[in-house]
Design an enzyme around this catalytic site. Structure first.
Site, PDB file in Angstrom:
ATOM      1  N   GLU A  37       0.873  -1.169   0.000  1.00  0.00           N
ATOM      2  CA  GLU A  37       0.000   0.000   0.000  1.00  0.00           C
ATOM      3  C   GLU A  37       0.912   1.222   0.000  1.00  0.00           C
ATOM      4  O   GLU A  37       1.821   1.305   0.837  1.00  0.00           O
ATOM      5  CB  GLU A  37      -0.892  -0.003   1.256  1.00  0.00           C
ATOM      6  CG  GLU A  37      -1.835   1.177   1.210  1.00  0.00           C
ATOM      7  CD  GLU A  37      -2.743   1.341   2.431  1.00  0.00           C
ATOM      8  OE1 GLU A  37      -2.753   0.449   3.310  1.00  0.00           O
ATOM      9  OE2 GLU A  37      -3.419   2.376   2.477  1.00  0.00           O
ATOM     10  N   ARG A 262       5.637 -12.758   9.767  1.00  0.00           N
ATOM     11  CA  ARG A 262       6.322 -11.536   9.363  1.00  0.00           C
ATOM     12  C   ARG A 262       7.696 -11.460  10.014  1.00  0.00           C
ATOM     13  O   ARG A 262       7.961 -12.126  11.023  1.00  0.00           O
ATOM     14  CB  ARG A 262       5.493 -10.308   9.738  1.00  0.00           C
ATOM     15  CG  ARG A 262       5.189 -10.217  11.230  1.00  0.00           C
ATOM     16  CD  ARG A 262       4.185  -9.131  11.537  1.00  0.00           C
ATOM     17  NE  ARG A 262       4.740  -7.806  11.326  1.00  0.00           N
ATOM     18  CZ  ARG A 262       4.277  -6.930  10.433  1.00  0.00           C
ATOM     19  NH1 ARG A 262       3.244  -7.236   9.686  1.00  0.00           N
ATOM     20  NH2 ARG A 262       4.813  -5.750  10.328  1.00  0.00           N
ATOM     21  N   LYS A 272       4.815   0.531   9.390  1.00  0.00           N
ATOM     22  CA  LYS A 272       4.842   1.805   8.662  1.00  0.00           C
ATOM     23  C   LYS A 272       4.256   2.930   9.491  1.00  0.00           C
ATOM     24  O   LYS A 272       4.741   4.053   9.450  1.00  0.00           O
ATOM     25  CB  LYS A 272       4.061   1.668   7.354  1.00  0.00           C
ATOM     26  CG  LYS A 272       4.899   1.083   6.238  1.00  0.00           C
ATOM     27  CD  LYS A 272       4.197   1.204   4.908  1.00  0.00           C
ATOM     28  CE  LYS A 272       3.166   0.113   4.762  1.00  0.00           C
ATOM     29  NZ  LYS A 272       2.635  -0.019   3.408  1.00  0.00           N
TER      30      LYS A 272
HETATM   31  P1  ATP Z   1       3.130  -2.412   8.138  1.00  0.00           P
HETATM   32  O1  ATP Z   1       2.669  -3.472   9.080  1.00  0.00           O
HETATM   33  O2  ATP Z   1       4.565  -2.075   8.263  1.00  0.00           O
HETATM   34  O3  ATP Z   1       2.275  -1.196   8.099  1.00  0.00           O
HETATM   35  P2  ATP Z   1       1.752  -3.455   5.937  1.00  0.00           P
HETATM   36  O4  ATP Z   1       1.485  -4.906   5.988  1.00  0.00           O
HETATM   37  O5  ATP Z   1       0.615  -2.602   6.276  1.00  0.00           O
HETATM   38  O6  ATP Z   1       3.045  -3.108   6.732  1.00  0.00           O
HETATM   39  P3  ATP Z   1       1.742  -3.389   3.110  1.00  0.00           P
HETATM   40  O7  ATP Z   1       2.159  -2.303   2.202  1.00  0.00           O
HETATM   41  O8  ATP Z   1       0.326  -3.774   3.153  1.00  0.00           O
HETATM   42  O9  ATP Z   1       2.256  -2.985   4.522  1.00  0.00           O
HETATM   43  O10 ATP Z   1       2.654  -4.663   2.882  1.00  0.00           O
HETATM   44  C1  ATP Z   1       2.925  -5.212   1.625  1.00  0.00           C
HETATM   45  C2  ATP Z   1       3.302  -6.654   1.819  1.00  0.00           C
HETATM   46  O11 ATP Z   1       4.432  -6.764   2.668  1.00  0.00           O
HETATM   47  C3  ATP Z   1       2.190  -7.460   2.437  1.00  0.00           C
HETATM   48  O12 ATP Z   1       2.039  -8.651   1.702  1.00  0.00           O
HETATM   49  C4  ATP Z   1       2.670  -7.739   3.826  1.00  0.00           C
HETATM   50  O13 ATP Z   1       2.184  -8.962   4.272  1.00  0.00           O
HETATM   51  C5  ATP Z   1       4.181  -7.740   3.660  1.00  0.00           C
HETATM   52  N1  ATP Z   1       4.846  -7.356   4.909  1.00  0.00           N
HETATM   53  C6  ATP Z   1       4.619  -6.255   5.654  1.00  0.00           C
HETATM   54  N2  ATP Z   1       5.373  -6.254   6.776  1.00  0.00           N
HETATM   55  C7  ATP Z   1       6.115  -7.383   6.734  1.00  0.00           C
HETATM   56  C8  ATP Z   1       7.099  -7.978   7.604  1.00  0.00           C
HETATM   57  N3  ATP Z   1       7.467  -7.381   8.737  1.00  0.00           N
HETATM   58  N4  ATP Z   1       7.643  -9.161   7.244  1.00  0.00           N
HETATM   59  C9  ATP Z   1       7.292  -9.759   6.092  1.00  0.00           C
HETATM   60  N5  ATP Z   1       6.377  -9.267   5.232  1.00  0.00           N
HETATM   61  C10 ATP Z   1       5.792  -8.093   5.537  1.00  0.00           C
END
Ligand code: ATP
Ligand code: MG
Length: 562
Positions: A37, A262, A272
C-alpha cells in the site's frame, strides 16, 4: 539443493508450490506478486516479502507482479509510490512490464460489487460507523443484524449507484457483504465492501467518491492478474475465509492465499505507522535516515542488496512469529563488504604526531594493499611525512594492562609504513589536554619489520597531516535501547538518545578524494563506511554502515559450544 535444483533452502511455501506443480494445478504456472500500500516507505520486513515472492517466481520460472494496493486515498501519495518502485528495483526484483495498481481495477471491482448485490449477497447499510461497530458483537458474543440487511436487490442497486454518483456524504452509508452476523470469525460478520470517501486519489483523481475495502480489492486483484500463490503475512490468516468467499460467490479464478510469519527485528520497529511517526515528529531526519529500518535508510547507510537478499535467505520462512537478532543482518553485510570494500586509513578523532627524525618537507610514498582478501584489487601509494595524525584512542599516557597501542616509551607499527616510538607528550599548558606526541621512527622498519626481528604488539592506522582530507563521519547505534521497543506502551520512550554521533574533523587518506556518493570502504579498525549524499564538492560525509565487531559470530560460536 532441493528438488528443483536450486540452492535456496526449501520451506513450507515452496513445498506447497512443488506439490501444486506435481499435480499440474494452474496448468503448472507460478505467479506471485508484491502488493504494497503506498502509504509509507518500504522496510526490511517488506524486503523479506519481496525476496520471497520474487525468489519463488524466479526459482519456478514463473512471473512476479508489483501491484500497488492503493484503495485508501487519504493516506497514499505518489512520493510513496515512487520510493517503493525504486526500492523494489534496487533489491533486484524484476516485474518486467507488470506494474499494476488496484485503482486501475476500480471499474471492474465496482461491477463485481453490483454482481454481489444482484445475487443478494451484498446490501447498502445506513447504520452509522459507531452503530456498525456496536452491532458487530465480540469474540464471545454474536453480532446483530442491521435493520437494512433485507433490502431488495433493486433498492440496494439504486442506493449503491447513488453512492457512486456522490449523492451521500462520507460515512452515511456503506456497502456490506451479506454473510453471517453470527459467524465465529468476526471478519465474516457482514464486512464492509465499499465506503464513501470524497477524497482525491493520487491516480484516479476525483473520478470516484466510493472506495473498495482491502479484503474485497485484494483477492479480486489477485484473481484479475492470474496470481497463483498469494503469499501474505500471518495477520491475514483470519481473513482467508473472506478472501475465498468473495472469489467463490463471484465465480472467478481463485488464487490460493498462503500466510507466513512476518519479520520482526530486534532494536527496531517494523510498522509503517510507527516509522511514519518517527519521521513526522522529527525523531529521525526522514524516511531515509540511515538509522531507519527502511530500505531507503539502510541503502543510504551503505547496505548492499546482496547482503539483504542473503539475510532474507538465511532467516527463511516459517509459520511461527519470532524476532530475528539485528546482529545477523549486520553479519551478512560484513561478510559481503569484507570481500568487496577497499581498505583505507581514516583517523576519526585526530591526535597530531611529529616524527622528529623525519626531515621536514620529505614525502615518502609507501605501498598499501587495497584488500588482502582479494589481491586483484591491487595496491596504492600513501604519502608518509614528518607530521601525521593517529587516533586519540590509540594513545594512553598511562596505559592499562593489555593496552598494546602507543604510550610513552612504547614502540608500535604504523600500518604499511614504519615503527615509531613515543618520546614526549605535549600538553596544553592551561587545560592539560594532550595536543601532540613527539616520536621517532626507525628507518629500517619500512613495510612493517626490522632486520633484528623486533616484536611490536600494536599496529595503528595513520594519515599524513599535510595530505589528509578532512571529513564528517556519522556513527550510528541502534535506534532503540530495548531489544523489543514495543514492550512499553509508548515505543518512543525507548528511542536511543545516542543513536547518532557526528564527528566533524576526521582525517582521511588522500586517495579518498575521488570517493563518490554511495562508495563503500573499510576504514581500518573502524568498520565499514559509505559516502553520504550530504557530501559536497569540498566536504565528504561518511556514514558508518557497520562496525567491525561481529557480535553475530560470537552468538554463533556460543551456540556451537552448547
Ligand atoms: P506495516 O505493518 O509495516 O504497516 P503493511 O502490511 O501494512 O506493513 P503493506 O504495504 O500492506 O504494509 O505490505 C505489503 C506486503 O508486505 C504485504 O504482503 C505484507 O504482508 C508484507 N509485509 C509487511 N510487513 C512485513 C514484515 N514485517 N515481514 C514480512 N512481510 C511483511
Ligand atoms: Mg497491510
Amino acid at each position: 539443493m532441493n528438488a528443483n535444483g536450486s540452492t535456496t533452502p526449501s520451506d513450507f511455501i515452496r513445498e506447497i508450490i512443488e506439490e501444486d506443480l506435481k499435480n499440474n494445478k494452474n496448468s503448472s504456472r507460478v505467479h506471485t506478486r508484491f502488493p504494497p500500500e503506498p502509504n509509507g516507505y518500504l522496510h526490511i520486513g517488506h524486503a523479506k516479502s519481496i525476496c520471497l515472492n520474487f525468489g519463488i517466481a524466479t526459482q519456478y520460472k514463473g512471473k512476479f507482479n508489483l501491484r500497488f494496493d492503493d484503495t485508501n486515498p487519504s493516506k497514499e501519495s505518489t512520493e510513496y509510490v515512487e520510493s517503493i518502485i525504486a526500492d523494489v528495483r534496487w533489491l533486484g526484483a524484476d516485474w518486467e512490464d507488470r506494474l499494476y495498481y488496484a485503482s486501475d481495477y476500480f471499474e471492474q471491482l465496482y461491477d463485481y460489487a453490483e454482481q454481489l448485490i444482484m445475487k443478494g449477497k451484498a446490501y447498502v447499510d445506513d447504520l452509522t460507523p459507531d452503530e456498525i461497530k456496536g452491532y458487530r458483537g465480540t469474540l464471545t458474543e454474536p453480532g446483530k443484524e442491521s435493520p437494512h440487511r433485507d433490502r431488495s436487490a433493486e433498492e440496494n442497486l439504486d442506493l449503491f449507484r447513488r453512492m457512486r454518483a456522490g449523492e451521500f456524504p462520507d460515512g452515511s452509508r456503506v456497502l456490506r457483504a451479506k454473510i453471517n452476523m453470527a459467524a465465529d470469525n468476526i471478519n465474516m460478520r457482514d464486512p464492509t465492501v465499499y465506503r464513501i470517501k470524497h477524497a482525491h486519489h493520487h491516480r484516479s483523481g476525483d473520478t470516484w467518491c466510493i472506495y473498495p475495502m482491502y479484503d474485497f480489492t485484494h483477492c479480486l486483484s489477485d484473481s484479475i492478474e492470474g496470481i497463483t500463490h498469494s503469499i501474505c503475512t500471518l495477520e491475514f490468516e483470519d481473513h482467508r475465509p473472506l478472501y475465498d468467499w468473495f472469489l467463490d460467490e463471484l465465480g472467478v479464478y481463485h488464487p490460493q492465499q498462503i500466510e507466513f510469519a512476518r519479520l520482526n527485528l530486534s532494536y527496531t520497529v517494523l510498522s509503517k505507522r510507527k516509522l511514519l511517526q518517527l519521521v513526522a515528529e522529527g525523531h529521525v531526519r526522514g524516511w531515509d535516515d540511515p538509522r531507519m529500518p527502511t530500505v531507503s535508510g539502510i541503502r543510504r547507510r551503505g547496505y548492499t542488496p546482496e547482503a539483504i537478499r542473503d539475510f532474507c535467505t538465511r532467516i527463511g520462512v516459517a509459520k511461527r512469529e519470532s524476532v530475528v537478532d539485528i546482529a545477523l543482518l549486520e553479519h551478512c553485510l560484513r561478510e559481503e563488504l569484507n570481500l568487496r570494500a577497499p581498505r583505507v586509513m581514516a583517523v576519526l578523532r585526530p591526535l597530531k604526531v611529529i616524527i622528529d627524525n623525519c626531515p621536514e618537507g620529505k614525502v615518502e610514498q609507501v605501498e598499501a594493499v587495497n584488500n588482502p582478501e582479494d589481491p586483484s584489487m591491487g595496491t596504492r601509494l600513501m604519502p608518509f611525512t614528518r607530521e601525521i595524525f593517529i587516533d586519540r584512542d590509540d594513545f594512553r599516557e598511562d596505559p592499562p594492562k593489555k593496552f598494546f597501542r602507543l604510550s610513552p616509551g612504547r614502540e608500535v607499527r604504523l600500518k604499511h609504513a614504519y615503527y615509531i616510538t613515543c618520546d614526549r607528550v605535549v600538553k596544553d599548558e592551561k587545560t592539560g589536554e594532550i595536543i601532540e606526541l613527539q616520536c621517532t621512527y626507525d628507518p629500517q622498519s619500512r613495510g612493517g619489520g626490522t632486520p633484528d626481528n623486533r616484536q611490536v604488539k600494536g599496529t595503528l592506522q595513520w594519515v599524513s597531516a599535510q595530505h589528509a582530507i578532512e571529513a564528517e563521519i556519522r556513527l550510528y547505534d541502534h535506534l532503540f535501547t530495548k531489544e523489543n521497543p514495543d514492550e512499553d506502551a509508548d515505543f518512543k520512550a525507548n528511542l536511543n538518545p545516542d543513536s547518532l554521533e557526528t564527528l566533524t574533523s576526521c582525517k582521511l587518506e588522500p586517495s579518498l578524494a575521488a570517493a563518490k556518493v554511495g562508495d563503500r570502504f573499510q576504514f581500518l579498525r573502524h568498520g565499514y563506511f559509505c559516502v553520504d549524499p550530504d557530501s559536497t564538492a569540498g566536504r565528504l560525509v561518511f556514514n558508518r554502515t557497520v562496525s567491525l565487531r561481529d557480535s553475530w559470530a560470537k552468538i554463533e560460536r556460543s551456540m556451537g559450544r552448547q
